[in-house]
Design an enzyme around this catalytic site. Sequence first.
Site, PDB file in Angstrom:
ATOM      1  N   ILE A  18       0.033   2.020  -7.872  1.00 51.32           N
ATOM      2  CA  ILE A  18      -0.220   0.814  -8.663  1.00 51.32           C
ATOM      3  C   ILE A  18      -1.729   0.622  -8.891  1.00 51.32           C
ATOM      4  O   ILE A  18      -2.159   0.287  -9.993  1.00 51.32           O
ATOM      5  CB  ILE A  18       0.387  -0.417  -7.953  1.00 51.32           C
ATOM      6  CG1 ILE A  18       1.924  -0.316  -7.958  1.00 51.32           C
ATOM      7  CG2 ILE A  18      -0.073  -1.714  -8.600  1.00 51.32           C
ATOM      8  CD1 ILE A  18       2.634  -1.351  -7.076  1.00 51.32           C
ATOM      9  N   VAL A  64     -10.188  -0.370   4.054  1.00 50.19           N
ATOM     10  CA  VAL A  64     -10.376  -1.832   4.049  1.00 50.19           C
ATOM     11  C   VAL A  64     -10.354  -2.417   5.464  1.00 50.19           C
ATOM     12  O   VAL A  64     -10.630  -3.598   5.651  1.00 50.19           O
ATOM     13  CB  VAL A  64      -9.313  -2.550   3.173  1.00 50.19           C
ATOM     14  CG1 VAL A  64      -9.491  -2.208   1.707  1.00 50.19           C
ATOM     15  CG2 VAL A  64      -7.897  -2.263   3.661  1.00 50.19           C
ATOM     16  N   ASN A  90      -5.447  -4.509  -3.774  1.00 45.64           N
ATOM     17  CA  ASN A  90      -4.202  -3.764  -3.978  1.00 45.64           C
ATOM     18  C   ASN A  90      -3.851  -2.868  -2.798  1.00 45.64           C
ATOM     19  O   ASN A  90      -2.671  -2.639  -2.531  1.00 45.64           O
ATOM     20  CB  ASN A  90      -4.335  -2.915  -5.252  1.00 45.64           C
ATOM     21  CG  ASN A  90      -3.293  -1.821  -5.323  1.00 45.64           C
ATOM     22  OD1 ASN A  90      -2.151  -2.068  -5.704  1.00 45.64           O
ATOM     23  ND2 ASN A  90      -3.672  -0.597  -4.947  1.00 45.64           N
ATOM     24  N   SER A 143       4.197  -8.732  -2.763  1.00 45.93           N
ATOM     25  CA  SER A 143       5.479  -8.014  -2.846  1.00 45.93           C
ATOM     26  C   SER A 143       6.598  -9.039  -2.948  1.00 45.93           C
ATOM     27  O   SER A 143       6.448 -10.179  -2.468  1.00 45.93           O
ATOM     28  CB  SER A 143       5.681  -7.175  -1.591  1.00 45.93           C
ATOM     29  OG  SER A 143       7.028  -6.759  -1.487  1.00 45.93           O
ATOM     30  N   TYR A 156       5.531  -5.987   7.333  1.00 44.61           N
ATOM     31  CA  TYR A 156       5.156  -5.949   5.914  1.00 44.61           C
ATOM     32  C   TYR A 156       5.424  -7.311   5.265  1.00 44.61           C
ATOM     33  O   TYR A 156       4.567  -7.863   4.575  1.00 44.61           O
ATOM     34  CB  TYR A 156       5.962  -4.847   5.227  1.00 44.61           C
ATOM     35  CG  TYR A 156       5.622  -4.601   3.773  1.00 44.61           C
ATOM     36  CD1 TYR A 156       4.493  -3.869   3.420  1.00 44.61           C
ATOM     37  CD2 TYR A 156       6.443  -5.075   2.752  1.00 44.61           C
ATOM     38  CE1 TYR A 156       4.184  -3.623   2.083  1.00 44.61           C
ATOM     39  CE2 TYR A 156       6.153  -4.844   1.428  1.00 44.61           C
ATOM     40  CZ  TYR A 156       5.019  -4.103   1.090  1.00 44.61           C
ATOM     41  OH  TYR A 156       4.730  -3.870  -0.234  1.00 44.61           O
ATOM     42  N   LYS A 160       2.606  -9.951   3.696  1.00 41.69           N
ATOM     43  CA  LYS A 160       2.604 -10.354   2.288  1.00 41.69           C
ATOM     44  C   LYS A 160       2.822 -11.867   2.153  1.00 41.69           C
ATOM     45  O   LYS A 160       2.267 -12.500   1.250  1.00 41.69           O
ATOM     46  CB  LYS A 160       3.664  -9.571   1.507  1.00 41.69           C
ATOM     47  CG  LYS A 160       3.417  -8.058   1.469  1.00 41.69           C
ATOM     48  CD  LYS A 160       2.102  -7.695   0.794  1.00 41.69           C
ATOM     49  CE  LYS A 160       2.013  -6.198   0.507  1.00 41.69           C
ATOM     50  NZ  LYS A 160       0.747  -5.827  -0.150  1.00 41.69           N
ATOM     51  N   THR A 191       6.113   4.738  -6.981  1.00 37.56           N
ATOM     52  CA  THR A 191       4.790   5.214  -6.546  1.00 37.56           C
ATOM     53  C   THR A 191       4.981   6.092  -5.309  1.00 37.56           C
ATOM     54  O   THR A 191       6.086   6.141  -4.743  1.00 37.56           O
ATOM     55  CB  THR A 191       3.885   4.033  -6.124  1.00 37.56           C
ATOM     56  OG1 THR A 191       4.424   3.462  -4.922  1.00 37.56           O
ATOM     57  CG2 THR A 191       3.779   2.970  -7.208  1.00 37.56           C
ATOM     58  N   TYR A 211      19.201  -5.117  -8.970  1.00 39.20           N
ATOM     59  CA  TYR A 211      18.198  -5.472  -9.978  1.00 39.20           C
ATOM     60  C   TYR A 211      18.894  -5.733 -11.312  1.00 39.20           C
ATOM     61  O   TYR A 211      19.582  -4.852 -11.844  1.00 39.20           O
ATOM     62  CB  TYR A 211      17.183  -4.322 -10.170  1.00 39.20           C
ATOM     63  CG  TYR A 211      16.125  -4.269  -9.097  1.00 39.20           C
ATOM     64  CD1 TYR A 211      16.413  -3.801  -7.816  1.00 39.20           C
ATOM     65  CD2 TYR A 211      14.827  -4.688  -9.355  1.00 39.20           C
ATOM     66  CE1 TYR A 211      15.439  -3.757  -6.837  1.00 39.20           C
ATOM     67  CE2 TYR A 211      13.841  -4.643  -8.377  1.00 39.20           C
ATOM     68  CZ  TYR A 211      14.148  -4.184  -7.123  1.00 39.20           C
ATOM     69  OH  TYR A 211      13.184  -4.153  -6.154  1.00 39.20           O
TER      70      TYR A 211
HETATM   71  P1  NDP Z   1       0.734   3.843  -2.567  1.00 35.05           P
HETATM   72  O1  NDP Z   1       1.062   4.256  -1.194  1.00 35.05           O
HETATM   73  O2  NDP Z   1       1.185   4.661  -3.700  1.00 35.05           O
HETATM   74  O3  NDP Z   1      -0.839   3.582  -2.680  1.00 35.05           O
HETATM   75  C1  NDP Z   1      -1.475   2.805  -1.703  1.00 35.05           C
HETATM   76  C2  NDP Z   1      -2.938   2.758  -2.010  1.00 35.05           C
HETATM   77  O4  NDP Z   1      -3.604   2.026  -0.999  1.00 35.05           O
HETATM   78  C3  NDP Z   1      -3.565   4.134  -2.046  1.00 35.05           C
HETATM   79  O5  NDP Z   1      -4.562   4.149  -3.027  1.00 35.05           O
HETATM   80  C4  NDP Z   1      -4.174   4.267  -0.669  1.00 35.05           C
HETATM   81  O6  NDP Z   1      -5.268   5.174  -0.703  1.00 35.05           O
HETATM   82  C5  NDP Z   1      -4.635   2.839  -0.435  1.00 35.05           C
HETATM   83  N1  NDP Z   1      -4.789   2.510   0.971  1.00 35.05           N
HETATM   84  C6  NDP Z   1      -3.848   2.550   1.953  1.00 35.05           C
HETATM   85  N2  NDP Z   1      -4.393   2.196   3.123  1.00 35.05           N
HETATM   86  C7  NDP Z   1      -5.690   1.900   2.870  1.00 35.05           C
HETATM   87  C8  NDP Z   1      -6.784   1.482   3.665  1.00 35.05           C
HETATM   88  N3  NDP Z   1      -6.655   1.287   4.975  1.00 35.05           N
HETATM   89  N4  NDP Z   1      -7.983   1.272   3.069  1.00 35.05           N
HETATM   90  C9  NDP Z   1      -8.134   1.468   1.741  1.00 35.05           C
HETATM   91  N5  NDP Z   1      -7.139   1.883   0.939  1.00 35.05           N
HETATM   92  C10 NDP Z   1      -5.938   2.098   1.498  1.00 35.05           C
HETATM   93  O7  NDP Z   1       1.314   2.373  -2.717  1.00 35.05           O
HETATM   94  P2  NDP Z   1       1.628   1.490  -4.016  1.00 35.05           P
HETATM   95  O8  NDP Z   1       0.754   1.872  -5.133  1.00 35.05           O
HETATM   96  O9  NDP Z   1       3.078   1.479  -4.175  1.00 35.05           O
HETATM   97  O10 NDP Z   1       1.208   0.075  -3.426  1.00 35.05           O
HETATM   98  C11 NDP Z   1       0.092  -0.660  -3.880  1.00 35.05           C
HETATM   99  C12 NDP Z   1       0.289  -2.096  -3.478  1.00 35.05           C
HETATM  100  O11 NDP Z   1       1.491  -2.575  -4.068  1.00 35.05           O
HETATM  101  C13 NDP Z   1       0.454  -2.305  -1.966  1.00 35.05           C
HETATM  102  O12 NDP Z   1      -0.231  -3.460  -1.562  1.00 35.05           O
HETATM  103  C14 NDP Z   1       1.950  -2.452  -1.794  1.00 35.05           C
HETATM  104  O13 NDP Z   1       2.278  -3.218  -0.667  1.00 35.05           O
HETATM  105  C15 NDP Z   1       2.317  -3.164  -3.081  1.00 35.05           C
HETATM  106  N6  NDP Z   1       3.720  -3.045  -3.459  1.00 35.05           N
HETATM  107  C16 NDP Z   1       4.293  -1.821  -3.753  1.00 35.05           C
HETATM  108  C17 NDP Z   1       5.631  -1.742  -4.090  1.00 35.05           C
HETATM  109  C18 NDP Z   1       6.315  -0.452  -4.420  1.00 35.05           C
HETATM  110  O14 NDP Z   1       7.563  -0.448  -4.519  1.00 35.05           O
HETATM  111  N7  NDP Z   1       5.614   0.642  -4.622  1.00 35.05           N
HETATM  112  C19 NDP Z   1       6.464  -2.946  -4.145  1.00 35.05           C
HETATM  113  C20 NDP Z   1       5.774  -4.168  -3.829  1.00 35.05           C
HETATM  114  C21 NDP Z   1       4.448  -4.202  -3.499  1.00 35.05           C
HETATM  115  P3  NDP Z   1      -5.638   6.102   0.575  1.00 35.05           P
HETATM  116  O15 NDP Z   1      -4.344   6.563   1.172  1.00 35.05           O
HETATM  117  O16 NDP Z   1      -6.477   7.194   0.004  1.00 35.05           O
HETATM  118  O17 NDP Z   1      -6.412   5.204   1.493  1.00 35.05           O
END
Ligand code: NDP
Length: 256
Positions: A18, A64, A90, A143, A156, A160, A191, A211
Amino acid sequence: MNRLRGKVAIVTGGNAGIGEAIAKAFAREGASVVITGRRQAELDRVVGDIVQGQGMVVAVAGSVTDELHVREVVRRTVQQFGRLDILVNNAGIGDFGKRLHETDDATWTHILDVNLNGVFRMTRASLPQMLKQGAGVIVNISSIASLIGLPTLPAYAASKGALDSLTRALAVDYAKDGIRCNVVSPGLIDTPMAAPLMNNPEQLAPILARYPIQRAGKPEEVASLVLYLASDEAAWVTGGTFPVDGGITINGKGPS
Ligand code: NDP
């Protein structure tokens, strides 16, 4: 093409899923974007894509959970682009498949440290620059787990839920300073985070059946909403919680 012209944005976790879609949408609309994440190779890949599309982007690798990294992200942003207009919190992680009595301390603490404390750190580091500018926008990616009860993700869901409350508190505290804060609450999005579920048809089918729009969302469909909230088009929108979820949170059918 110009909805964010002249704006400078930070997108945490902008190297995948995302966050990647948000960073690319922002860059297409004229923003200068700073992306973060721990994996340098994925940061390089997204930077390459954005630069190829003539976008302005900088990557800062780190977590982060690390206060020094967080401060460095804001410092680099202001050094490189002179300002900070938009923060998208994010970055997030999940730990799915266990109920509370099966959740150990380390897991609970780690999820909260990334999903909630990470937002605290990034926001605290960003606000002084926004206050100096007299304007800013914060979009927190939450979420549907904070809106409806979902099984086997207690840490989780707690992270959230707290993020939603924090966002409302920030919206009230900083409105007078020209800073807007909103929450975007995605349902199941295709994702890397969701890959284990997306690749398991037997588990996926009953979930998608709940859904009203019977498919998973795409990262770009979340990015569209975030783009609107980050833009001046949403100038009177603050403190809101916006599902982008194929209708799951208003489904009266319950589990099918
Ligand atoms: P992904 O696992 O695909 O991506 C997660 C991102 O967060 C990556 O860029 C990862 O980069 C980064 N990340 C994880 N841990 C850390 C950290 N400690 N510090 C910095 N960056 C970090 O997840 P999504 O894209 O699916 O999720 C993005 C957001 O959307 C999240 O907050 C998730 O909770 C939320 N979400 C997702 C849903 C889904 O179904 N996919 C549904 C609802 C909410 P890296 O690993 O390189 O650090």
